[in-house]
Design a protein around this motif. Structure first.
Motif, PDB file in Angstrom:
ATOM      1  N   ASP A  65     109.428 -22.054 -40.808  1.00  0.00           N
ATOM      2  CA  ASP A  65     108.392 -23.082 -40.637  1.00  0.00           C
ATOM      3  C   ASP A  65     108.735 -24.048 -39.516  1.00  0.00           C
ATOM      4  OD1 ASP A  65     108.662 -22.056 -43.168  1.00  0.00           O
ATOM      5  OD2 ASP A  65     107.616 -23.716 -44.126  1.00  0.00           O
ATOM      6  N   MET A  79      96.882 -13.075 -45.465  1.00  0.00           N
ATOM      7  CA  MET A  79      98.104 -13.625 -46.040  1.00  0.00           C
ATOM      8  C   MET A  79      98.093 -13.506 -47.558  1.00  0.00           C
ATOM      9  SD  MET A  79     100.312 -14.485 -43.974  1.00  0.00           S
ATOM     10  CE  MET A  79      99.960 -13.475 -42.571  1.00  0.00           C
ATOM     11  N   ARG A 119     106.926 -27.707 -50.942  1.00  0.00           N
ATOM     12  CA  ARG A 119     107.951 -27.228 -50.008  1.00  0.00           C
ATOM     13  C   ARG A 119     107.353 -26.411 -48.867  1.00  0.00           C
ATOM     14  NH1 ARG A 119     112.363 -29.918 -49.759  1.00  0.00           N
ATOM     15  NH2 ARG A 119     111.548 -31.436 -51.186  1.00  0.00           N
ATOM     16  N   THR A 120     106.085 -26.641 -48.546  1.00  0.00           N
ATOM     17  CA  THR A 120     105.503 -25.924 -47.416  1.00  0.00           C
ATOM     18  C   THR A 120     104.783 -26.914 -46.512  1.00  0.00           C
ATOM     19  OG1 THR A 120     103.623 -25.459 -48.839  1.00  0.00           O
ATOM     20  CG2 THR A 120     105.142 -23.667 -48.457  1.00  0.00           C
ATOM     21  N   PHE A 121     104.741 -26.591 -45.223  1.00  0.00           N
ATOM     22  CA  PHE A 121     103.930 -27.346 -44.282  1.00  0.00           C
ATOM     23  C   PHE A 121     102.483 -26.943 -44.506  1.00  0.00           C
ATOM     24  CE2 PHE A 121     107.995 -27.386 -42.132  1.00  0.00           C
ATOM     25  CZ  PHE A 121     108.056 -28.678 -41.654  1.00  0.00           C
ATOM     26  N   MET A 176      99.084 -17.608 -53.955  1.00  0.00           N
ATOM     27  CA  MET A 176     100.156 -17.177 -53.056  1.00  0.00           C
ATOM     28  C   MET A 176     101.518 -17.557 -53.610  1.00  0.00           C
ATOM     29  SD  MET A 176      98.618 -17.795 -49.245  1.00  0.00           S
ATOM     30  CE  MET A 176      99.904 -16.827 -48.478  1.00  0.00           C
ATOM     31  N   PHE A 227     104.789 -10.856 -43.347  1.00  0.00           N
ATOM     32  CA  PHE A 227     105.234 -12.233 -43.547  1.00  0.00           C
ATOM     33  C   PHE A 227     105.130 -12.628 -45.007  1.00  0.00           C
ATOM     34  CE2 PHE A 227     104.200 -12.216 -39.108  1.00  0.00           C
ATOM     35  CZ  PHE A 227     105.294 -12.872 -38.599  1.00  0.00           C
ATOM     36  N   GLY A 228     104.696 -11.668 -45.829  1.00  0.00           N
ATOM     37  CA  GLY A 228     104.314 -12.021 -47.185  1.00  0.00           C
ATOM     38  C   GLY A 228     105.456 -12.327 -48.115  1.00  0.00           C
ATOM     39  N   GLY A 272     104.761 -15.084 -55.081  1.00  0.00           N
ATOM     40  CA  GLY A 272     106.046 -15.204 -54.391  1.00  0.00           C
ATOM     41  C   GLY A 272     105.951 -15.101 -52.888  1.00  0.00           C
ATOM     42  N   ALA A 273     104.855 -15.593 -52.300  1.00  0.00           N
ATOM     43  CA  ALA A 273     104.704 -15.531 -50.849  1.00  0.00           C
ATOM     44  C   ALA A 273     105.723 -16.432 -50.167  1.00  0.00           C
ATOM     45  CB  ALA A 273     103.291 -15.951 -50.454  1.00  0.00           C
ATOM     46  N   ARG A 274     106.138 -16.014 -48.966  1.00  0.00           N
ATOM     47  CA  ARG A 274     107.078 -16.815 -48.184  1.00  0.00           C
ATOM     48  C   ARG A 274     106.406 -18.075 -47.683  1.00  0.00           C
ATOM     49  NH1 ARG A 274     109.587 -12.998 -43.739  1.00  0.00           N
ATOM     50  NH2 ARG A 274     109.488 -14.795 -42.360  1.00  0.00           N
ATOM     51  N   GLU A 275     107.207 -19.117 -47.400  1.00  0.00           N
ATOM     52  CA  GLU A 275     106.658 -20.367 -46.859  1.00  0.00           C
ATOM     53  C   GLU A 275     105.854 -20.104 -45.593  1.00  0.00           C
ATOM     54  OE1 GLU A 275     109.756 -20.231 -47.944  1.00  0.00           O
ATOM     55  OE2 GLU A 275     110.157 -21.976 -49.218  1.00  0.00           O
ATOM     56  N   LEU A 276     106.355 -19.165 -44.785  1.00  0.00           N
ATOM     57  CA  LEU A 276     105.706 -18.879 -43.513  1.00  0.00           C
ATOM     58  C   LEU A 276     104.298 -18.327 -43.722  1.00  0.00           C
ATOM     59  CD1 LEU A 276     106.744 -19.275 -40.719  1.00  0.00           C
ATOM     60  CD2 LEU A 276     107.440 -16.897 -40.658  1.00  0.00           C
ATOM     61  N   ALA A 277     104.125 -17.486 -44.747  1.00  0.00           N
ATOM     62  CA  ALA A 277     102.805 -16.930 -45.038  1.00  0.00           C
ATOM     63  C   ALA A 277     101.859 -18.037 -45.467  1.00  0.00           C
ATOM     64  CB  ALA A 277     102.916 -15.871 -46.138  1.00  0.00           C
ATOM     65  N   VAL A 313      93.689 -16.250 -43.642  1.00  0.00           N
ATOM     66  CA  VAL A 313      93.881 -16.625 -45.041  1.00  0.00           C
ATOM     67  C   VAL A 313      93.840 -15.379 -45.925  1.00  0.00           C
ATOM     68  CG1 VAL A 313      92.962 -17.940 -46.967  1.00  0.00           C
ATOM     69  CG2 VAL A 313      92.871 -18.895 -44.675  1.00  0.00           C
ATOM     70  N   LEU A 317     102.122 -21.189 -44.635  1.00  0.00           N
ATOM     71  CA  LEU A 317     101.821 -21.976 -43.439  1.00  0.00           C
ATOM     72  C   LEU A 317     100.707 -21.309 -42.626  1.00  0.00           C
ATOM     73  CD1 LEU A 317     104.376 -23.646 -41.112  1.00  0.00           C
ATOM     74  CD2 LEU A 317     102.578 -22.307 -40.123  1.00  0.00           C
ATOM     75  N   LEU A 318     100.807 -19.980 -42.463  1.00  0.00           N
ATOM     76  CA  LEU A 318      99.779 -19.277 -41.684  1.00  0.00           C
ATOM     77  C   LEU A 318      98.422 -19.373 -42.366  1.00  0.00           C
ATOM     78  CD1 LEU A 318     101.642 -16.088 -40.477  1.00  0.00           C
ATOM     79  CD2 LEU A 318     100.565 -17.801 -39.050  1.00  0.00           C
ATOM     80  N   ALA A 319      98.408 -19.211 -43.691  1.00  0.00           N
ATOM     81  CA  ALA A 319      97.143 -19.309 -44.416  1.00  0.00           C
ATOM     82  C   ALA A 319      96.558 -20.710 -44.270  1.00  0.00           C
ATOM     83  CB  ALA A 319      97.351 -18.968 -45.889  1.00  0.00           C
ATOM     84  N   PHE A 352     104.279 -31.870 -49.138  1.00  0.00           N
ATOM     85  CA  PHE A 352     105.470 -31.079 -48.817  1.00  0.00           C
ATOM     86  C   PHE A 352     106.502 -31.208 -49.931  1.00  0.00           C
ATOM     87  CE2 PHE A 352     109.712 -30.569 -47.081  1.00  0.00           C
ATOM     88  CZ  PHE A 352     109.606 -29.376 -46.398  1.00  0.00           C
TER      89      PHE A 352
END
Lengths: 290, 292
Positions: free
Chosen positions: A85, A275, B31-33, B85, A288-289, B89-94, A272, B96-98, B27
């Motif tokens: 991030d 993801m 814990r995500t942007f 999400m 990225f999931g 268990g999606a990653r923080e990065l996923a 969206v 953020l993208l969403a 946040f």
């Protein structure tokens, strides 16, 4: 016919851009939001060198690529310091700074009024003027980018990139100098984006800062992710789809301003949806999931 | 001139501090942007603007409508997009993208529905000014300072002096342990989302009254908000507020010394330097390697 050629040229340019970004995003796992900045560096370098100093196409491309490669060390340095991030946010900042420089350094870039009247390129005696010629040029650059990236990803070098993507620390423990690999891959990626920028500037004969914004960077990320990160056909599919989409919307009678909005709504929603449901995109190998 | 810049900087800083406070609260919980925060506060500003138009310029009703919209949209987005999400268990990065996708889609929907033009709301009422020494201060600016102080004070109290704040801090500190004590993470996230949305909404409405409504208002506020959040130290609410004020001052000073166009790059150069040299910000605890 002219119109179809125009669309194909745009697809070729965006394929080059998306392929160059995929090298970072899909292969090395670095989700950079600054690709439009390198696109802009290439476009501006070529445009200014040719309009002010009358330099040829090839020297403009070489200079643009060299400058972009030099600046890409910043991306590699950022990736050493922060991951995931925080890396996205840092490249986001880089992109916004780059746009402000294009927009505000009026003495050099001519600011919001842009650079106009870029002369048609001449490459070793080949005078590129008709749109058919430009299609050959743009498709040629896209093909070079595609082959180069394919070669890289199939080579041991590409294997190390994927190792960095999966586990940076472990790769270092295997004795790989990850800084060197990151410097090289961000250099190649930025160089390809700059080449696409040169072709873009010469093709449109006019550029202004609004092409090289954070929105453009998000569009490029969407192309890579929609098509599928880490696959060779993915960026091509993503680029073709998102270039054709607004044109198709205009075809069914939607005004071009609304078509641009609808395009953005659709790729935002696609980001969206993907993801949530299929983080690897249509053809992707890297997700990225999870 | 100097007092004027100081004052304008503080007013801008108060708005950035509010945005950063909301962004950091969310946040802290997730814990995500979360870039969809920009969508939430843009919608709330539009709701307030529209209600203002139809209610015969009633500030109280419009502000309430704006805050309610913000809370509702924030909760809806979280429940429909981000909670599933997190569950899978999606990653923080996923995530953020969403959230980035959500922001782009909402901003463009608004521009499709209401147009890109800046829409002025209630300018006549709010711009009568009083002189303070050599500086002129509008009643809107005074109201901004007042709201920021009230909201900031409320947050400080809620975060440091109530059971709810204790639970929030426990969750931010060690999620697994907090859950062992029977704390429901999802419920806290919803509460934090509503609070964050209302705080951000107040900033967006005040800013819209000053500069008008546009589909990018949320994004334009979020950018300095993100800078303040990182510089202050993600999740250190006090630090984030101080950083927000400092950034307002720096921005105004930069606009005075150079030109308005260089305000953004200076802010983002500060962000970049911080991320490279001290990614945990001025007040934050050093990030763990896995957390960076």
């Amino acid at each position: 016919m002219e119109y179809v050629v125009h669309i194909l040229i745009l697809i070729a340019i965006y394929t080059t851009l998306a392929t160059s970004l995929d090298l970072l995003v899909g292969e090395t796992g670095l989700l950079s939001a600054a690709q439009a900045a390198f696109f802009g560096v290439g476009a501006y370098t070529s445009a200014l060198l040719s309009t002010r100093y009358g330099l040829s196409f090839l020297s403009g491309v070489a200079a643009g690529m060299a400058l972009a490669i030099a600046l890409s060390t910043l991306v590699a340095l950022i990736s050493l310091r922060v991951q995931e991030d925080y890396f996205v946010i840092a490249t986001f900042a880089l992109q916004i700074i780059a746009f402000s420089i294009f927009n505000n350094w009026i003495d050099v870039t001519q600011g919001p009024s842009g650079v106009a009247n870029i002369p048609p390129p001449e490459i070793l005696g080949w005078n590129v003027q008709a749109s058919g010629d430009f299609l050959v040029l743009a498709a040629g650059v896209a093909a070079i980018a595609y082959c180069l990236v394919s070669r890289i990803t199939a080579s041991p070098f590409g294997r190390v990139l994927r190792a960095i993507r999966e586990d940076d620390v472990f790769t270092q423990a295997q004795g790989k100098n990850t800084l060197r690999f990151k410097l090289e891959v961000s250099g190649i990626s930025a160089g390809l984006a700059a080449a696409a920028g040169s072709v873009y500037a010469y093709y449109l004969t006019f550029i202004d800062p609004t092409t090289f914004t954070i929105t453009q960077s998000i569009l490029l990320i969407s192309m890579v992710i929609l098509g599928g990160a880490g696959s060779r056909m993915g960026p091509l599919v993503g680029a073709a789809f998102l270039v054709v989409l607004p044109e198709a919307l205009r075809f069914v009678g939607i005004s071009s301003a609304s078509a641009a909005n609808l395009q953005a709504i659709l790729y935002g929603a696609a980001l969206v949806g993907l993801m949530m449901v299929r983080p690897r995109g249509l053809l992707g190998r890297y997700s990225f999931g999870q | 001139m100097f007092t004027q810049i100081l004052f304008n900087g503080l007013v801008a800083g108060a708005i950035y501090a509010l945005v950063a406070l909301g962004f950091s609260l969310r946040f802290q919980a997730t814990r995500t942007f979360d870039f969809s925060y920009a969508a939430v506060i843009t919608l709330s500003a539009y709701a307030a603007g529209k209600v203002f138009e139809y209610s015969g310029a009633n500030w109280v009703i419009s502000a309430l409508a704006g805050c309610t919209t913000a809370g509702t949209v924030g909760v809806l987005l979280d429940v429909t997009i981000f909670r599933p999400m997190r569950r899978s268990g999606a990653r923080e990065l996923a995530i953020l993208l969403a959230s980035l996708g959500t922001m782009v889609a909402v901003a463009n929907s608004i521009s499709l529905g209401f147009g890109d033009r800046q829409q002025i709301i209630g300018s006549a009422v709010t711009h009568n000014s009083i002189a303070l020494g050599s500086a002129r201060i509008t009643s809107l600016q005074l109201a901004t300072i007042y709201v920021a102080l009230m909201v900031g004070g409320f947050c400080w109290y809620a975060y440091h002096r109530t059971r709810w704040g204790l639970v929030m801090r426990a969750l931010a500190d060690d999620e697994v342990l907090a859950r062992c004590y029977g704390i429901s993470r999802e419920r806290l996230i919803l509460q934090a989302t509503i609070l964050a949305a209302v705080i951000g909404s107040s900033a967006a409405i005040l800013s819209a009254m000053d500069t008008g409504l546009s589909p990018l208002i949320g994004f334009q506020l979020l950018l300095p908000g993100v800078v303040a959040s990182v510089v202050g130290g993600m999740g250190r609410l006090g630090g984030v507020v101080i950083a927000g004020c400092a950034i307002g001052l720096i921005q105004q000073a930069a606009g005075w010394i150079t030109s308005a166009g260089w305000q953004d790059p200076i802010l983002f150069a500060i962000l970049l330097v911080f991320l490279l040299v001290r990614p945990h910000g001025v007040f934050g605890a050093p990030l763990r390697r896995s957390a960076v």
